[in-house]
Write an enzyme that holds these catalytic residues in place. Sequence first.
Site, mmCIF file in Angstrom:
data_model
loop_
_atom_site.group_PDB
_atom_site.id
_atom_site.type_symbol
_atom_site.label_atom_id
_atom_site.label_comp_id
_atom_site.label_asym_id
_atom_site.label_seq_id
_atom_site.Cartn_x
_atom_site.Cartn_y
_atom_site.Cartn_z
ATOM 1 N N ALA A 1 41.176 -27.402 71.531
ATOM 2 C CA ALA A 1 42.393 -26.607 71.621
ATOM 3 C C ALA A 1 43.491 -27.396 72.317
ATOM 4 O O ALA A 1 43.213 -28.312 73.092
ATOM 5 C CB ALA A 1 42.125 -25.313 72.392
ATOM 6 N N SER A 2 44.705 -27.047 72.015
ATOM 7 C CA SER A 2 45.883 -27.617 72.662
ATOM 8 C C SER A 2 45.835 -29.143 72.663
ATOM 9 O O SER A 2 45.941 -29.759 71.612
ATOM 10 C CB SER A 2 46.036 -27.040 74.071
ATOM 11 O OG SER A 2 47.303 -27.342 74.590
ATOM 12 N N GLY A 3 45.672 -29.767 73.824
ATOM 13 C CA GLY A 3 45.654 -31.225 73.905
ATOM 14 C C GLY A 3 44.504 -31.846 73.137
ATOM 15 O O GLY A 3 44.632 -32.932 72.575
ATOM 16 N N PHE B 1 45.588 -31.947 69.585
ATOM 17 C CA PHE B 1 46.596 -33.001 69.448
ATOM 18 C C PHE B 1 45.920 -34.367 69.331
ATOM 19 O O PHE B 1 46.249 -35.161 68.454
ATOM 20 C CB PHE B 1 47.541 -32.957 70.644
ATOM 21 C CG PHE B 1 48.597 -34.026 70.645
ATOM 22 C CD1 PHE B 1 49.622 -34.021 69.721
ATOM 23 C CD2 PHE B 1 48.568 -35.032 71.588
ATOM 24 C CE1 PHE B 1 50.604 -35.002 69.725
ATOM 25 C CE2 PHE B 1 49.540 -36.021 71.609
ATOM 26 C CZ PHE B 1 50.559 -36.003 70.662
ATOM 27 N N GLY C 1 42.840 -25.749 67.336
ATOM 28 C CA GLY C 1 44.196 -25.230 67.145
ATOM 29 C C GLY C 1 45.031 -25.392 68.380
ATOM 30 O O GLY C 1 44.542 -25.756 69.446
#
Length: 69
Positions: free
Chosen positions: A44-46, A49, A66
């Site tokens: 998730a998040s980072g 990414f 996500g």
Amino acid sequence: AIDAVVLEIYSPGGYATSSESIYHTMLKLREVKPLVVSIDTMAASGGYFMAGASNHIYAPARAFGGEGG
């Protein structure tokens, strides 16, 4: 010989600066060897990414991948 690098990610996120630093390091690695990410349960998040820097992302149907915000 090493044909590719496989990185397993399990991450609920983290600091944006850390995620960005790892992302750019992964891009440099990808220039040398194919980079495959396996999402184990959560990216998730980072974490999500960072996974985007890979050539391929594999995740089971139960995995969460996500952006959080």
